[in-house]
Motif scaffolding. Structure first.
Motif, mmCIF file in Angstrom:
data_model
loop_
_atom_site.group_PDB
_atom_site.id
_atom_site.type_symbol
_atom_site.label_atom_id
_atom_site.label_comp_id
_atom_site.label_asym_id
_atom_site.label_seq_id
_atom_site.Cartn_x
_atom_site.Cartn_y
_atom_site.Cartn_z
ATOM 1 N N LEU A 98 -12.589 3.554 -102.853
ATOM 2 C CA LEU A 98 -12.829 3.075 -104.213
ATOM 3 C C LEU A 98 -12.046 1.788 -104.389
ATOM 4 C CD1 LEU A 98 -14.006 3.668 -107.083
ATOM 5 C CD2 LEU A 98 -11.853 4.869 -107.559
ATOM 6 N N TYR A 99 -12.728 0.717 -104.808
ATOM 7 C CA TYR A 99 -12.084 -0.580 -104.952
ATOM 8 C C TYR A 99 -12.319 -1.154 -106.349
ATOM 9 C CZ TYR A 99 -12.215 -0.375 -99.820
ATOM 10 O OH TYR A 99 -12.090 0.007 -98.508
ATOM 11 N N ASN A 100 -11.362 -1.964 -106.779
ATOM 12 C CA ASN A 100 -11.532 -2.799 -107.963
ATOM 13 C C ASN A 100 -12.064 -4.132 -107.456
ATOM 14 O OD1 ASN A 100 -11.270 -4.533 -110.152
ATOM 15 N ND2 ASN A 100 -9.283 -3.743 -110.784
ATOM 16 N N SER A 101 -13.329 -4.419 -107.717
ATOM 17 C CA SER A 101 -14.003 -5.545 -107.075
ATOM 18 C C SER A 101 -14.629 -6.487 -108.079
ATOM 19 C CB SER A 101 -15.099 -5.019 -106.130
ATOM 20 O OG SER A 101 -14.557 -4.197 -105.113
ATOM 21 N N ALA A 102 -14.958 -7.676 -107.588
ATOM 22 C CA ALA A 102 -15.749 -8.641 -108.344
ATOM 23 C C ALA A 102 -16.827 -9.171 -107.415
ATOM 24 C CB ALA A 102 -14.888 -9.776 -108.870
ATOM 25 N N ALA A 103 -18.063 -9.161 -107.882
ATOM 26 C CA ALA A 103 -19.189 -9.639 -107.085
ATOM 27 C C ALA A 103 -19.622 -11.011 -107.564
ATOM 28 C CB ALA A 103 -20.361 -8.663 -107.195
ATOM 29 N N VAL A 104 -19.868 -11.892 -106.608
ATOM 30 C CA VAL A 104 -20.497 -13.182 -106.880
ATOM 31 C C VAL A 104 -21.980 -13.005 -106.565
ATOM 32 C CG1 VAL A 104 -20.487 -15.656 -106.387
ATOM 33 C CG2 VAL A 104 -18.366 -14.319 -106.145
ATOM 34 N N VAL A 105 -22.829 -13.172 -107.570
ATOM 35 C CA VAL A 105 -24.248 -12.841 -107.418
ATOM 36 C C VAL A 105 -25.112 -14.027 -107.822
ATOM 37 C CG1 VAL A 105 -26.059 -11.160 -107.959
ATOM 38 C CG2 VAL A 105 -23.646 -10.467 -108.076
ATOM 39 N N GLY A 106 -26.156 -14.281 -107.019
ATOM 40 C CA GLY A 106 -27.126 -15.319 -107.328
ATOM 41 C C GLY A 106 -28.533 -14.785 -107.224
ATOM 42 N N ALA A 107 -29.492 -15.661 -107.287
ATOM 43 C CA ALA A 107 -30.895 -15.256 -107.304
ATOM 44 C C ALA A 107 -31.317 -14.505 -106.051
ATOM 45 C CB ALA A 107 -31.782 -16.490 -107.497
ATOM 46 N N ASN A 108 -30.644 -14.774 -104.937
ATOM 47 C CA ASN A 108 -31.007 -14.131 -103.675
ATOM 48 C C ASN A 108 -30.173 -12.909 -103.347
ATOM 49 O OD1 ASN A 108 -33.057 -16.034 -103.063
ATOM 50 N ND2 ASN A 108 -31.497 -17.493 -102.397
ATOM 51 N N GLY A 109 -29.314 -12.502 -104.293
ATOM 52 C CA GLY A 109 -28.520 -11.300 -104.066
ATOM 53 C C GLY A 109 -27.029 -11.586 -104.127
ATOM 54 N N VAL A 110 -26.253 -10.677 -103.561
ATOM 55 C CA VAL A 110 -24.801 -10.795 -103.580
ATOM 56 C C VAL A 110 -24.366 -11.880 -102.598
ATOM 57 C CG1 VAL A 110 -22.619 -9.617 -103.114
ATOM 58 C CG2 VAL A 110 -24.465 -8.398 -104.286
ATOM 59 N N ILE A 111 -23.657 -12.875 -103.120
ATOM 60 C CA ILE A 111 -23.134 -13.967 -102.297
ATOM 61 C C ILE A 111 -21.842 -13.530 -101.621
ATOM 62 C CG2 ILE A 111 -22.195 -16.317 -102.379
ATOM 63 C CD1 ILE A 111 -24.079 -16.763 -104.823
ATOM 64 N N GLY A 112 -21.043 -12.748 -102.319
ATOM 65 C CA GLY A 112 -19.785 -12.275 -101.764
ATOM 66 C C GLY A 112 -19.101 -11.293 -102.687
ATOM 67 N N ILE A 113 -18.136 -10.566 -102.135
ATOM 68 C CA ILE A 113 -17.363 -9.571 -102.884
ATOM 69 C C ILE A 113 -15.879 -9.845 -102.689
ATOM 70 C CG2 ILE A 113 -16.749 -7.125 -103.095
ATOM 71 C CD1 ILE A 113 -19.550 -7.537 -103.997
ATOM 72 N N HIS A 114 -15.136 -9.858 -103.786
ATOM 73 C CA HIS A 114 -13.674 -9.870 -103.712
ATOM 74 C C HIS A 114 -13.157 -8.504 -104.132
ATOM 75 C CE1 HIS A 114 -9.482 -10.929 -104.013
ATOM 76 N NE2 HIS A 114 -9.461 -10.538 -105.279
ATOM 77 N N ARG A 115 -12.302 -7.927 -103.297
ATOM 78 C CA ARG A 115 -11.660 -6.654 -103.622
ATOM 79 C C ARG A 115 -10.193 -6.895 -103.938
ATOM 80 N NH1 ARG A 115 -14.467 -3.443 -98.497
ATOM 81 N NH2 ARG A 115 -16.428 -2.884 -99.575
ATOM 82 N N LYS A 116 -9.770 -6.436 -105.085
ATOM 83 C CA LYS A 116 -8.403 -6.655 -105.556
ATOM 84 C C LYS A 116 -7.411 -5.993 -104.600
ATOM 85 C CE LYS A 116 -5.837 -6.196 -109.953
ATOM 86 N NZ LYS A 116 -5.946 -5.606 -111.317
#
Length: 275
Positions: A98-116
């Motif tokens: 289980l992570y506290n995360s932030a997703a960077v999302v664009g029209a083509n899907g998830v660009i990247g994930i940052h996990r705290k």
């Protein structure tokens, strides 16, 4: 990118505790509003899809979603519809982790994930796992290179310096700062932006959840530490047009050839160590 003038936005909006569906639905209106204002990137708060003030791991896990699930595909579809990219906080279920995360999302899907990685003893962070790996969370977006950190991580200057050294133009900081964290919003934000010559995009909440009252003060800070905009306690979006080229200039020229300082060029990494 040839035009260095871009419009970005941060959302100071509430989250419905534990209700991913309601929070997803609310995102659509905010994305539509940001796009209408010309924004190409919109940052939402920490744990926006899930809420934050959980009392145990089971509750947090119940509001967690997969970074590869239908929810992210739905956000991507809305990005395509509105012509915008978003950064959104959520509790991430990944296998038994289980992570506290932030997703960077664009029209083509998830660009990247940052996990705290830096976890205070507060809210859901008491129950999430520390992620493996040491890679930086730096992603190519339509506005430039965007680094991501979450909330408490502003207290660790190494994070933002590392992202800046790797070429970050912006650093997005989704937060759930309570009122007790005013010093972070009022002082740390300006220092982190100025010492790294980056734009800092801070998205916080101004509502209440459990026994927490969130501070507000979502803000956009420029590469010299000036406050472009601060939401105070006002709910809604804060939008600004900024010149990305300013974050790529790491020299301050007061008088050309006589008074110039270049804090990045003048670094001496070989002398920075603890014995």
């Amino acid at each position: 990118m040839t035009d260095t003038i871009v419009t970005v936005a941060v959302a100071q909006v509430p989250s419905k505790f534990g209700d991913v569906r309601a929070n997803l639905d609310a995102m659509d209106g905010h994305m539509r509003e940001a796009a209408a204002a010309g924004a190409k990137l919109l940052v939402f708060p920490e744990c926006h899809l899930s809420g934050y003030m959980f009392d145990d791991r089971a509750g947090a896990r119940g509001a967690a979603i997969s970074a590869e699930g239908d929810e992210m595909r739905e956000i991507a579809a809305r990005c395509a519809e509105h012509g915008i990219e978003v950064i959104v906080g959520f509790l991430e279920a990944s296998g038994d982790k289980l992570y506290n995360s932030a997703a960077v999302v664009g029209a083509n899907g998830v660009i990247g994930i940052h996990r705290k990685r830096h976890l205070p003893f507060l809210g859901a962070d008491r129950f999430v796992d520390e992620p493996p790996g040491t890679e930086l969370s730096l992603f190519e977006t339509s506005v430039g290179k965007v680094g991501v950190a979450i909330c408490y991580e502003i207290r660790f200057p190494e994070i933002m310096r590392s992202l800046a050294l790797e070429g970050a133009d912006f650093i997005a900081l989704p937060t759930n700062w309570p009122v007790q964290s005013a010093i972070l919003a009022e002082q740390f934000t300006r220092v982190r932006a100025a010492e790294n010559f980056i734009y800092l995009l801070v998205s916080n909440r101004a509502d209440e959840e459990g026994d927490a009252t969130f501070l507000g003060q979502s803000q956009i800070i420029d590469p010299l530490g000036a406050v472009v905009g601060n939401s105070g306690r006002t709910q809604g979006l804060l939008t600004a047009s900024v010149d990305v080229a300013r974050a790529r200039n790491k020299t301050i020229v007061v008088k050309a050839g006589e008074f110039e300082v270049s804090p990045f060029k003048d670094r001496r990494p070989a002398t920075y160590r603890v014995s």
